[in-house]
Design an enzyme around this catalytic site. Structure first.
Site, short mmCIF file in Angstrom:
data_model
loop_
_atom_site.label_atom_id
_atom_site.label_comp_id
_atom_site.label_asym_id
_atom_site.label_seq_id
_atom_site.Cartn_x
_atom_site.Cartn_y
_atom_site.Cartn_z
N SER A 50 31.97 11.36 46.66
CA SER A 50 31.05 11.62 45.44
C SER A 50 29.92 10.51 45.58
CB SER A 50 31.75 11.70 44.35
OG SER A 50 32.48 10.44 44.16
N HIS A 108 33.66 18.02 44.32
CA HIS A 108 32.45 18.00 44.48
C HIS A 108 31.97 19.23 45.61
CE1 HIS A 108 30.62 14.63 42.05
NE2 HIS A 108 31.77 14.20 42.14
N LYS A 147 32.29 20.71 36.96
CA LYS A 147 31.08 20.43 37.74
C LYS A 147 30.36 21.74 38.13
CE LYS A 147 32.41 15.95 39.27
NZ LYS A 147 33.68 15.44 39.38
C1 LIG Z 1 34.88 14.55 38.78
C2 LIG Z 1 36.01 14.36 39.61
C3 LIG Z 1 37.28 14.57 39.21
C4 LIG Z 1 37.65 14.67 37.77
O1 LIG Z 1 37.42 15.87 37.38
P1 LIG Z 1 37.52 16.25 35.57
O2 LIG Z 1 37.96 17.50 35.72
O3 LIG Z 1 36.20 15.96 34.96
O4 LIG Z 1 38.84 15.34 35.17
C5 LIG Z 1 38.34 14.46 40.01
N1 LIG Z 1 38.44 14.38 41.31
C6 LIG Z 1 36.97 14.16 41.98
C7 LIG Z 1 36.79 13.91 43.41
C8 LIG Z 1 35.99 14.11 40.94
O5 LIG Z 1 34.86 14.01 41.52
#
Ligand SMILES: *Cc1c(COP(=O)(O)O)cnc(C)c1O
Length: 415
Positions: free
Chosen positions: A190, A218, A249
């Site tokens: 990320s 991502h 996301k």
């Molecule tokens: C955003 C993210 C998470 C967390 O996701 P949520 O559903 O908001 O808890 C977990 N792992 C990665 C790699 C992320 O980028």
């Protein structure tokens, strides 16, 4: 008196310490649905401002898509607001299972289990499938939620240098005495926006009898020709043992996550993963919206194709303008500034120009690697990007960094 003046003072000074270190995080209030154009309020007092959003994980522009909103309304009407129960007591509806089946098909796995979030999926999965006879070998840049999940698991923990396949191979050789080896990586990282070398990782896993875990938060929905993820991009669909991902996301952006993969591993999560057993899952309204999201992106690749076009256009325009970018194939495009204060000042000036992007610096990224992380979306039109490119170029000229590389920027501003 338990919370004495003394306790208050200690905590107050901890908070000032965070401020003094320049890493105090302030929330901004968005007075609009999530989109390319948003209206933002800074709590520190300035007026509401209409800005172009360059920092959301709204990769496919589905967070406020009319079809998704409509489906969510229908879900609310037909299945109600809340479940008032965890899944295994009386918190599972037909639509929860439908969504799991759609995710299984989309991700190309054997089965899927929803979690309240991907953070929860990562918190629960390792402990559910590994014991102290096993080893977890993680890339050093995996997401914080994976680090936390590994801490909750009794298996031995080890790491390999970021995307360093020779180092991973050494570690796999070293741990041949364990019952199971599990290689752990993000699909797209990320902070840098680079992709895991999943083809090489899977080859090593096969050579050294190891399982593979990939967090696709991502990537799900837009990486790979049909948007299935990094495993599609790298040609290893069906060969990843555990995938976790988020609905928070690209896939509508509300909330929720899942563990998807080998049937027995998913079943063990259903039996044992603590965030699944002890916390409510995704609300019906979100499930209904997410089902529509999966239908939309399974019918057409139009949105991920637009995102890909936007990413290429953005990258090449910023490069032409003379910015120092991190290489990568994802819609995460970090503009490198190296110095933390410069990153903050740069973001503030962009905001004044109507562009919302955030500066990242230590401890979120390593010292001396401060940056503005920009993220593209299918919600951006070319006109949004052109406006943002003009603003970046204006601010870049102000700080005299256009055409300058790492060495020169650090010479001017320090680390
Ligand atoms: C955003 C993210 C998470 C967390 O996701 P949520 O559903 O908001 O808890 C977990 N792992 C990665 C790699 C992320 O980028």
């Amino acid at each position: 008196m338990a919370y004495s003046e003394k306790s208050r003072d200690i905590y107050k000074s901890e908070i000032s310490g965070i401020r003094d270190a320049g890493i105090f995080k302030e929330e901004r209030y968005i007075h609009a649905p999530q989109s390319a154009d948003i209206v933002v309020e800074f709590p520190s007092g300035a007026e509401l401002k209409k800005v172009i959003n360059m920092c959301a994980n709204n990769y496919l522009g589905l967070s406020s898509h009319p079809e998704v909103i409509k489906a969510a309304h229908e879900g609310l009407d037909s299945r109600g607001y809340g479940m008032s129960s965890v899944r295994f007591i009386c918190g599972t509806q037909d639509i929860h299972r439908q969504l799991e089946n759609k995710l299984t098909k989309f991700l190309g796995t054997e089965d899927t289990l929803l979690f309240p979030s991907c953070m929860d999926a990562n918190a629960g999965v390792f402990e559910a499938v590994l014991t102290d006879k096993d080893v977890m070998i993680a890339d050093r840049l995996v997401h914080a939620s994976i680090v936390d999940g590994m801490r909750l698991c009794k298996a031995m923990q080890d790491t390999y240098k970021h995307s360093d396949m020779a180092h991973l191979e050494e570690k796999l050789q070293e741990h041949q005495d364990k019952r199971f080896r599990l290689i752990i990586t993000d699909g797209v990282f990320s902070m840098d926006g680079d992709l895991a070398k999943l083809d090489e990782i899977v080859a090593l896993a096969e050579k050294y009898d190891s399982m593979v875990f990939v967090d696709e938060s991502h990537s799900s929905g837009f990486i790979g020709k049909t948007g299935r993820g990094t495993h599609e991009h790298c040609g290893v669909l069906g060969r990843i043992d555990i995938i976790t991902t988020t609905l928070g996301k690209a896939l509508g952006g509300a909330s929720g996550g899942c563990v998807s993969g080998r049937r027995e591993l998913v079943e063990l999560c259903r039996q044992r993963a603590r965030p699944y057993l002890f916390s409510n899952t995704v609300a019906p309204v979100i499930v209904a919206g997410a089902i529509r999201v999966l239908d939309l992106i399974s019918q057409t690749t139009e949105r991920r194709d637009k995102l890909e076009w936007n990413t290429k256009y953005w990258r090449s325009a910023l490069e032409k303008a003379g910015f120092d970018l991190k290489e990568g194939d994802s819609p995460i495009v970090p503009v490198m500034l190296y110095n933390a204060k410069l990153a903050q000042d740069f973001a503030r000036d962009l905001y004044a120009e109507g562009i919302y992007a955030v500066g990242f610096f230590f401890p979120v990224v390593p010292k001396g690697a401060a940056r503005i992380r920009t993220q593209l979306s299918a919600a951006h039109d070319k006109s949004h990007l052109d406006t943002a490119i003009a603003a970046f170029t204006k601010v870049g000229a102000k700080y005299n960094i256009l055409g300058k590389g790492k060495k020169e920027i650090i010479e001017m501003y320090g680390m």
